[in-house]
Structures are given as C-alpha cells and as structure tokens.
Design an enzyme around this catalytic site. Sequence first.
Site, PDB file in Angstrom:
ATOM      1  N   HIS A  92       0.849  -1.207   0.000  1.00 43.11           N
ATOM      2  CA  HIS A  92       0.000   0.000   0.000  1.00 43.11           C
ATOM      3  C   HIS A  92       0.881   1.252   0.000  1.00 43.11           C
ATOM      4  O   HIS A  92       0.652   2.180  -0.765  1.00 43.11           O
ATOM      5  CB  HIS A  92      -0.870   0.056   1.275  1.00 43.11           C
ATOM      6  CG  HIS A  92      -1.983  -0.941   1.318  1.00 43.11           C
ATOM      7  ND1 HIS A  92      -2.221  -1.730   2.420  1.00 43.11           N
ATOM      8  CD2 HIS A  92      -2.941  -1.256   0.419  1.00 43.11           C
ATOM      9  CE1 HIS A  92      -3.284  -2.487   2.195  1.00 43.11           C
ATOM     10  NE2 HIS A  92      -3.736  -2.227   0.988  1.00 43.11           N
ATOM     11  N   LYS A 152     -16.804  -6.769   7.029  1.00 42.85           N
ATOM     12  CA  LYS A 152     -15.925  -7.690   7.752  1.00 42.85           C
ATOM     13  C   LYS A 152     -15.608  -7.095   9.125  1.00 42.85           C
ATOM     14  O   LYS A 152     -15.582  -5.879   9.277  1.00 42.85           O
ATOM     15  CB  LYS A 152     -14.610  -7.872   7.001  1.00 42.85           C
ATOM     16  CG  LYS A 152     -14.761  -8.049   5.517  1.00 42.85           C
ATOM     17  CD  LYS A 152     -13.444  -7.734   4.799  1.00 42.85           C
ATOM     18  CE  LYS A 152     -13.628  -6.848   3.604  1.00 42.85           C
ATOM     19  NZ  LYS A 152     -12.422  -6.254   3.072  1.00 42.85           N
ATOM     20  N   ARG A 176      -1.615  -6.291  -8.234  1.00 48.32           N
ATOM     21  CA  ARG A 176      -0.382  -7.029  -7.944  1.00 48.32           C
ATOM     22  C   ARG A 176      -0.165  -8.153  -8.925  1.00 48.32           C
ATOM     23  O   ARG A 176       0.940  -8.391  -9.378  1.00 48.32           O
ATOM     24  CB  ARG A 176      -0.437  -7.622  -6.513  1.00 48.32           C
ATOM     25  CG  ARG A 176      -0.419  -6.607  -5.427  1.00 48.32           C
ATOM     26  CD  ARG A 176      -0.927  -7.180  -4.139  1.00 48.32           C
ATOM     27  NE  ARG A 176      -2.325  -7.604  -4.286  1.00 48.32           N
ATOM     28  CZ  ARG A 176      -3.104  -7.954  -3.301  1.00 48.32           C
ATOM     29  NH1 ARG A 176      -2.638  -7.991  -2.086  1.00 48.32           N
ATOM     30  NH2 ARG A 176      -4.353  -8.307  -3.512  1.00 48.32           N
TER      31      ARG A 176
END
Length: 190
Positions: A19, A43, A92
């Site tokens: 990040h 979550k 990624r």
Amino acid sequence: MHKGLAIYPGSFDPTTNGHLDLIERGAKIFEELVVAILRNSEKSPMFSVAERLEMLRELTAHLKNVRIDTFDGLMVEYAKSLEATCILRGIRAISDYEYELQMALMNRKLEPTLETVFMMPADKYSYVSSRLVREVAQAGGPVKGLVPEVVEQKLKEKLDPAYKLRDARMSEVLDRKEFARKEKKRKKKA
Ligand code: PNS
C-alpha cells in the site's frame, strides 16, 4: 504530474508495504492524493478505523500532497464530493485483475467522469496482502518486511498472546531437537 485530485480507497486493515509503495508512486503522479479508508466494511476488522487512520497519517507524514480520510457509502459519491478526477487502485497479479476490472467498470457506470487508474506496486510486494499479513500475524508469525515498522509493532501489541504462544511452540521444538541430539549421542555411546 496530473493536475487534480485522486482517491486511493481501500480497507487498509492493516496498511502493508505494498500500500505504502503505491501511495508513494501515486503521490508522484497526482497533484493531490487522498487515501480513503472505508468505514462501513462488513468484515470485522482487526484495526479500528481510528487506528488505521492514525497509522496511515504517521506513515505518510513525509508526503506533503497526501491526505488521509475515511468514507462511508458509495465510493464514487465520496469521490465526487471531493471533486476527484481519478480513483487509484493497485494491481499485484492477474488474480487481482478480475475483481478490479469489475469494480472499475461498476464505478464507471455509476460515475462516468471518474477514471480508475491502476498502478503496480514493486514486485517484491506482489504477494503481500492485508489478509495474508493478518493470517500470519494471528498465528504469531513474522511480518517484518511485509508491513511498515509501526504496523508491525501494533500487530505485536494487539496479538501479544499469539506471539507468546508461538515463542512457546518454538522453544518446545528446540527442546525436542536437543533431546533428539542427546539421545543420538547416548545411543552411539551404548
Ligand atoms: O482494500 P479493499 O478492501 O480491496 O477496498 C475495497 C473498496 C473499499 C475500494 C471497495 O469495497 C469500495 O469502494 N467500497 C465502497 C462501496 C462502493 O462504492 N461499492 C461499489 C464498488 S464497485
């Protein structure tokens, strides 16, 4: 440098070196970058929004055109309220692509004037995710090099029992190895 404001939205639970790498890259490209932490994540998070905000503020203090904020509800509406022109997201690996594509296209449908810009973090972080960092740390494993030092420290504080349990397990392993070595020596002598 792109004139205008970009938003880098995410959960950042916790912030990883990936990040941070992306924030630093984004800060070079955009005139102003707002890192926006989602507040209403379904979550149950490891770090509270306040903790994530504080860590990110500390980690980006050296970047003068980066600001940290939180948001709720639709990201595009939040982006519009700041008059942002771009959404920054990291990719990624190919596995990220499908989800990111869906999200970018949905956001475009919701707000066609906002452009999603993808950047790649350094390849050494291509396998690092908040989820895996949490998993390793919850089992008391080492996260050095995966997250900034301040995050590593906070994880250790939060998960102190997990780290203690792992230390106890490791010393058990060492005891077993020592026992086996002594046994081998004893049998050789006999
Ligand atoms: O770090 P994450 O969890 O991958 O970030 C996902 C995030 C926060 C960018 C995404 O869930 C989001 O924007 N949520 C806000 C609600 C919203 O706008 N949903 C529609 C996205 S297509």
